[in-house]
Scaffold this motif. Structure first.
Motif, mmCIF file in Angstrom:
data_model
loop_
_atom_site.group_PDB
_atom_site.id
_atom_site.type_symbol
_atom_site.label_atom_id
_atom_site.label_comp_id
_atom_site.label_asym_id
_atom_site.label_seq_id
_atom_site.Cartn_x
_atom_site.Cartn_y
_atom_site.Cartn_z
ATOM 1 N N TYR A 1 50.543 -48.473 -22.241
ATOM 2 C CA TYR A 1 51.371 -49.071 -23.285
ATOM 3 C C TYR A 1 50.716 -48.810 -24.638
ATOM 4 C CZ TYR A 1 53.425 -51.807 -19.428
ATOM 5 O OH TYR A 1 54.031 -52.193 -18.267
ATOM 6 N N ASP B 1 56.246 -50.830 -25.072
ATOM 7 C CA ASP B 1 56.581 -49.859 -24.043
ATOM 8 C C ASP B 1 56.753 -48.481 -24.682
ATOM 9 O OD1 ASP B 1 58.889 -48.327 -22.413
ATOM 10 O OD2 ASP B 1 57.745 -49.581 -21.037
ATOM 11 N N LYS B 2 56.095 -47.480 -24.133
ATOM 12 C CA LYS B 2 56.122 -46.157 -24.760
ATOM 13 C C LYS B 2 57.466 -45.461 -24.641
ATOM 14 C CE LYS B 2 51.202 -44.994 -24.553
ATOM 15 N NZ LYS B 2 50.192 -44.020 -24.103
#
Length: 638
Positions: free
Chosen positions: A361, A428-429
């Motif tokens: 993350y 969150d990527k």
């Protein structure tokens, strides 16, 4: 023309009015500010209370009041009387459901103080919004419905408020009019709350019996509670001492937000001073590098300053040309904050999707943004009993203590000592959504004891000896797509070209290195992380590494890409329709998965996230394995 007595008199009146206005504006400008939140369970009367505060402080315009009266009659929830909650509940969904969903910020003032109040949701589903509202608050008003007493959300919000660092708590026992202003009921609720508050470390709080709807004990003493001799809510809010001197007494800290370089003759570092004070000539340390220099100038909008203190936004110029960029922290040289890459922290999970241990993350702390992974929780906190519960993950609104690691050292202080360098969020990527808020406790000792050992033979030397450029060829696709077959052919072709290679196959590594891992989402992530670390070490040895893994999640493939040197990671999507992969089914895995004998199988009951922009896309329904291998080799060695 000579002035008449009348004009002279008018001039004096106008002058006095102007002076009064100036005095009023000056007084208003220098009033102290209190930020507070209202929180509690659903329908405890938070929005009504804030509406009452706005109404009683004369912060409602006539047209707003007229609209409020009309809306109150239309909604009809208060028997024709003014429904103060409608002043705050702005969303249509909030009015329809009669609950607060989003955090509503409102401003009002009295003769003594200015206020910014956040009305936070009471419904458990929106606890994450309460955390947002509490993050900047100095005081929390915990509302309790006198009919219901202390509820789960009361405990949850109290725990979160204390956890986030709010030290001023008001227990507002609301709707006293509905229990006949019963003193015994009030005392019973206060006793129950005190028992809980003591268990979580809240040392003191102020309890006030109120009625937000009727106005009891809001702006002044109520005749309905002659047994209560404490302050009204407004009086307490006006007089509570919020210590603003602590920040200036602490050591100097300023996170760099921007490198100010308008021309070649000026290079400054801009940011907000989080704590302490600074003067030209003071020695400072740049972190995380640790370089020491001195302050040359303090530049502000109106010119240079002889001194700057906490709360001011400034630009510093330094005596030496040191490396400093956004995300770095400028601190007093002899008492700097810590730098580390592994921590214990408390996480408040704020996303519908649960925490995935091992997944990467984005961690944002102040102006620093780094990649971070979270290990399975040490424990989850039961907010009712303060019991520590075993947990493998955290779901929406869960609170747990975890170990996390960042991809590079960051500057921090324990949250209990400094919010600015101790509080962080996780992002969150893939979705870019904020999934958690966290508070750092301390650095793990092993993070400070483990250092990278420099070696005399570099990775460039290894590559030069092999006469090749290191690379990781990452084949991803469904089971049965042909990854292992193509990877084997790629290695054979490279071997004929006298290239030094190594093939890492998904099944093979599970016989040894990853034999302890299953096929849950967390295990799959750890499987890929370990393979990525091994592949990185092999590129340090100068090898061309070929991997064949389903690697179903984009986030983990991106994690491995970030481990490698720029340009050394080649993602190859071996694209095969699910129906074709099932037809091949050499290992009989799809059949077992369809029969329910094989759980968490990619493509059946576990998702596959295809690459969005792979370095190579190979459709195995259009080319043979040998042709696919040839495409890959040409990509590596043109």
């Amino acid at each position: 023309m000579a002035a008449t007595p009348a004009t002279e008199s008018q001039y004096k009146v106008d002058t006095l009015i102007a002076e009064d206005i100036d005095a009023y504006l000056d007084l208003h400008q220098h009033k102290s500010m209190l930020r507070f939140i209202t929180c509690g369970s659903v329908d405890d009367g938070k929005s009504t209370l804030i509406g009452r505060l706005l109404y009683d402080s004369k912060m409602i315009f006539e047209d707003q009041l007229a609209a409020l009266e009309a809306d109150s009659k239309r909604v009809g929830t208060q028997g024709g009387e003014i429904d103060f909650a409608l002043l705050v509940d702005g969303l249509a969904a909030e009015r329809e459901q009669g609950i607060t969903i989003d955090v509503a910020y409102r401003y009002f003032s009295t003769e003594k103080r200015k206020f910014i109040v956040a009305d936070t949701p009471g419904h458990e589903q929106y606890t994450r919004n309460m955390v947002t509202g509490a993050s900047t608050a100095d005081l929390a008003v915990i509302l309790i419905d006198a009919r219901k007493g202390v509820l789960t959300q009361t405990r949850r919000h109290s725990y979160l408020a204390h956890l986030i660092g709010i030290r001023h708590i008001v227990l507002a026992v609301n709707k006293m009019d509905l229990v006949g202003y019963d003193q015994a009921r009030f005392n019973e609720i206060v006793a129950d709350y005190r028992a809980f508050a003591t268990s979580i470390g809240i040392e003191q709080f102020t309890a006030i019996p109120i009625s937000g709807f009727r106005g009891d004990n809001i702006t002044g003493p109520s005749p309905n509670t002659p047994w209560y001799s404490g302050p009204s809510l407004i009086h307490h809010l006006e007089t509570v001492e919020v210590d603003t001197t602590d920040d200036q007494a602490r050591p100097f800290r300023m996170a760099v937000q921007w490198v100010n370089r308008p021309n070649l003759d000026f290079r400054g570092f801009s940011g907000l001073i989080a704590s302490g004070s600074i003067k030209p000539g003071d020695p400072v340390r740049i972190l995380p590098s640790g370089k020491v220099t001195k302050v040359a100038r303090i530049v502000a909008f109106d010119g240079d300053l002889p001194q700057a203190v906490a709360g001011q936004s400034i630009t510093l110029t330094l005596a030496d040309e040191v490396d400093c960029s956004r995300g770095d922290v400028i601190a007093v040289a002899d008492n700097p904050p810590e730098v580390s890459g592994q921590f214990e922290a408390t996480l408040v999970w704020m996303d519908e999707q649960e925490l995935v241990p091992g997944r990467s993350y984005w961690l944002k702390l102040g102006t620093q943004t780094v990649s971070a992974t979270v290990q399975p929780p040490k424990y989850q906190v039961n907010v009712n009993t303060m019991e520590h519960l075993a947990a493998k993950t955290l779901d929406l609104n869960a609170i747990g203590v975890v170990t996390l690691a960042t991809d590079r050292p960051i500057v921090f202080e324990p949250y209990a000592a400094a919010r600015d360098l101790g509080g962080f969020i996780l992002i969150d990527k893939m979705s870019n959504a904020t999934v958690a808020a966290g508070m750092l406790h301390f650095s793990l000792r092993r993070a400070q004891n483990v250092h990278w050992q420099a070696t005399d033979i570099s990775r460039d030397h290894h590559a030069t000896l092999k006469n090749q450029r290191p690379a990781v060829v990452w084949l991803t696709g469904l089971s049965g797509a042909g990854k292992s077959t193509i990877a084997n052919l790629v290695e054979k072709k490279l071997a004929r070209m006298n290239r030094h290679t190594f093939l890492l196959d998904g099944d093979n590594v599970r016989h040894g290195l990853n034999r302890d891992l299953g096929f849950t989402e967390a295990d799959r992530i750890e499987n890929i992380r370990r393979v990525g670390e091994v592949a990185r070490l092999m590129t340090d040895a100068g090898l061309i590494v070929i991997t064949a893994f389903i690697s179903p999640f984009r986030a983990e493939r991106d994690m491995v890409r970030q481990m490698m040197a720029p340009g050394e990671f080649v993602e190859v999507h071996i694209d095969t329709p699910l129906s074709v992969a099932e037809e091949r089914d050499v290992k009989g895995l799809y059949r077992k998965a369809r029969e329910g004998k094989l759980k968490n199988f990619t493509g059946i009951d576990s998702p596959y996230e295809p690459p969005i922009n792979p370095d190579l896309h190979i459709d195995t329904t259009q080319v043979t394995p040998d042709e696919a291998a040839e495409f890959i080799v040409k990509r590596l060695i043109p």
